[in-house]
Design a protein around this motif. Structure first.
Motif, mmCIF file in Angstrom:
data_model
loop_
_atom_site.group_PDB
_atom_site.id
_atom_site.type_symbol
_atom_site.label_atom_id
_atom_site.label_comp_id
_atom_site.label_asym_id
_atom_site.label_seq_id
_atom_site.Cartn_x
_atom_site.Cartn_y
_atom_site.Cartn_z
ATOM 1 N N ASP A 49 78.769 -32.699 -8.494
ATOM 2 C CA ASP A 49 77.509 -33.405 -8.255
ATOM 3 C C ASP A 49 76.384 -32.473 -7.818
ATOM 4 O O ASP A 49 75.279 -32.929 -7.540
ATOM 5 N N LEU A 50 76.628 -31.166 -7.779
ATOM 6 C CA LEU A 50 75.615 -30.214 -7.337
ATOM 7 C C LEU A 50 75.069 -29.409 -8.515
ATOM 8 O O LEU A 50 75.774 -29.116 -9.466
ATOM 9 N N VAL A 51 73.800 -29.030 -8.403
ATOM 10 C CA VAL A 51 73.141 -28.190 -9.405
ATOM 11 C C VAL A 51 72.839 -26.853 -8.750
ATOM 12 O O VAL A 51 72.345 -26.807 -7.627
ATOM 13 N N GLU A 52 73.144 -25.764 -9.452
ATOM 14 C CA GLU A 52 72.880 -24.434 -8.905
ATOM 15 C C GLU A 52 71.510 -23.940 -9.332
ATOM 16 O O GLU A 52 71.092 -24.127 -10.470
ATOM 17 N N ILE A 53 70.810 -23.310 -8.405
ATOM 18 C CA ILE A 53 69.596 -22.561 -8.720
ATOM 19 C C ILE A 53 70.062 -21.118 -8.818
ATOM 20 O O ILE A 53 70.634 -20.580 -7.870
ATOM 21 N N THR A 54 69.863 -20.501 -9.983
ATOM 22 C CA THR A 54 70.384 -19.162 -10.229
ATOM 23 C C THR A 54 69.258 -18.147 -10.397
ATOM 24 O O THR A 54 68.128 -18.504 -10.701
ATOM 25 N N ALA A 55 69.614 -16.889 -10.205
ATOM 26 C CA ALA A 55 68.651 -15.791 -10.346
ATOM 27 C C ALA A 55 68.387 -15.538 -11.832
ATOM 28 O O ALA A 55 69.329 -15.295 -12.584
ATOM 29 N N PRO A 56 67.121 -15.556 -12.257
ATOM 30 C CA PRO A 56 66.806 -15.287 -13.655
ATOM 31 C C PRO A 56 66.692 -13.789 -13.965
ATOM 32 O O PRO A 56 66.383 -13.416 -15.090
ATOM 33 N N MET A 57 66.944 -12.936 -12.948
ATOM 34 C CA MET A 57 66.803 -11.492 -13.133
ATOM 35 C C MET A 57 67.566 -10.764 -12.032
ATOM 36 O O MET A 57 67.953 -11.369 -11.041
ATOM 37 N N PHE A 88 71.604 -11.055 -12.319
ATOM 38 C CA PHE A 88 71.183 -12.079 -13.261
ATOM 39 C C PHE A 88 72.239 -13.184 -13.306
ATOM 40 O O PHE A 88 73.419 -12.915 -13.424
ATOM 41 N N GLY A 89 71.807 -14.423 -13.188
ATOM 42 C CA GLY A 89 72.720 -15.559 -13.287
ATOM 43 C C GLY A 89 73.465 -15.897 -12.001
ATOM 44 O O GLY A 89 74.208 -16.877 -11.958
ATOM 45 N N GLN A 90 73.293 -15.114 -10.963
ATOM 46 C CA GLN A 90 73.994 -15.369 -9.700
ATOM 47 C C GLN A 90 73.431 -16.628 -9.042
ATOM 48 O O GLN A 90 72.223 -16.835 -8.971
ATOM 49 N N ALA A 91 74.330 -17.479 -8.537
ATOM 50 C CA ALA A 91 73.914 -18.694 -7.846
ATOM 51 C C ALA A 91 73.251 -18.328 -6.520
ATOM 52 O O ALA A 91 73.807 -17.565 -5.740
ATOM 53 N N LEU A 92 72.058 -18.875 -6.290
ATOM 54 C CA LEU A 92 71.317 -18.616 -5.050
ATOM 55 C C LEU A 92 71.426 -19.799 -4.099
ATOM 56 O O LEU A 92 71.563 -19.615 -2.888
#
Length: 155
Positions: free
Chosen positions: A76-84, A145-149
């Motif tokens: 039920d959670l959405v990740e905000i990830t690093a775009p760079m 890149f792509g790491q969950a923040l």
């Protein structure tokens, strides 16, 4: 400003020969974003124009290592990830309040952190609205890149 296919090819070639990781270019009727060091399965060039979007392959780059693995994610959670690849900062400047805290409600387009890459401060805006339930990265930490923040419970 007009950009034809030959100019686009030349721009991609120049990007491939430089150490620039990301380039954004906007004209009156188009927006072009070029990014490097994406996982090997996702090379991309996105060009949006008044006509339908045009996609073209980017020159191959050295694949970056996989981002650090995070614990299992609740469905039920959405990740905000690093775009760079960058350094993660929770606030706009030292001593100032963080953009978001645990339990904070965020909206689409709201700045949630700053990612510093090559001395450029890039504000990361949320693509989801909801409640911040996890902040996974410490202030001042390098991220991939792509790491969950952060993880957000939509709603």
């Amino acid at each position: 400003m007009q950009l034809d296919h030959n100019q686009l090819r030349e721009l991609i070639t120049l990007l491939g020969e430089s150490d620039i990781q990301e380039l954004k270019l906007e004209g009156d009727d188009f927006r072009l974003e070029l990014r490097r060091n994406l996982p090997a399965a996702q090379p991309q060039v996105v060009m949006q124009a008044a006509a339908p979007a045009v996609a073209a392959p980017v020159l191959p780059s050295t694949p970056s290592p996989a981002p650090p693995t995070a614990p299992a994610v609740r469905g039920d959670l959405v990740e905000i990830t690093a775009p760079m690849v960058a350094t993660f900062y929770r606030s706009p400047a030292p001593g100032e309040p963080s953009f978001v805290e645990l339990g904070a409600r965020i909206a689409v387009g709201q700045t949630v952190c700053i990612l510093e890459a090559m001395k450029l401060m890039n504000e990361l805006e949320s693509e989801v609205s909801g409640e911040v339930v996890e902040i996974l990265v410490e202030n001042g930490t390098p991220v991939e890149f792509g790491q969950a923040l952060m993880r957000v419970k939509p709603g």
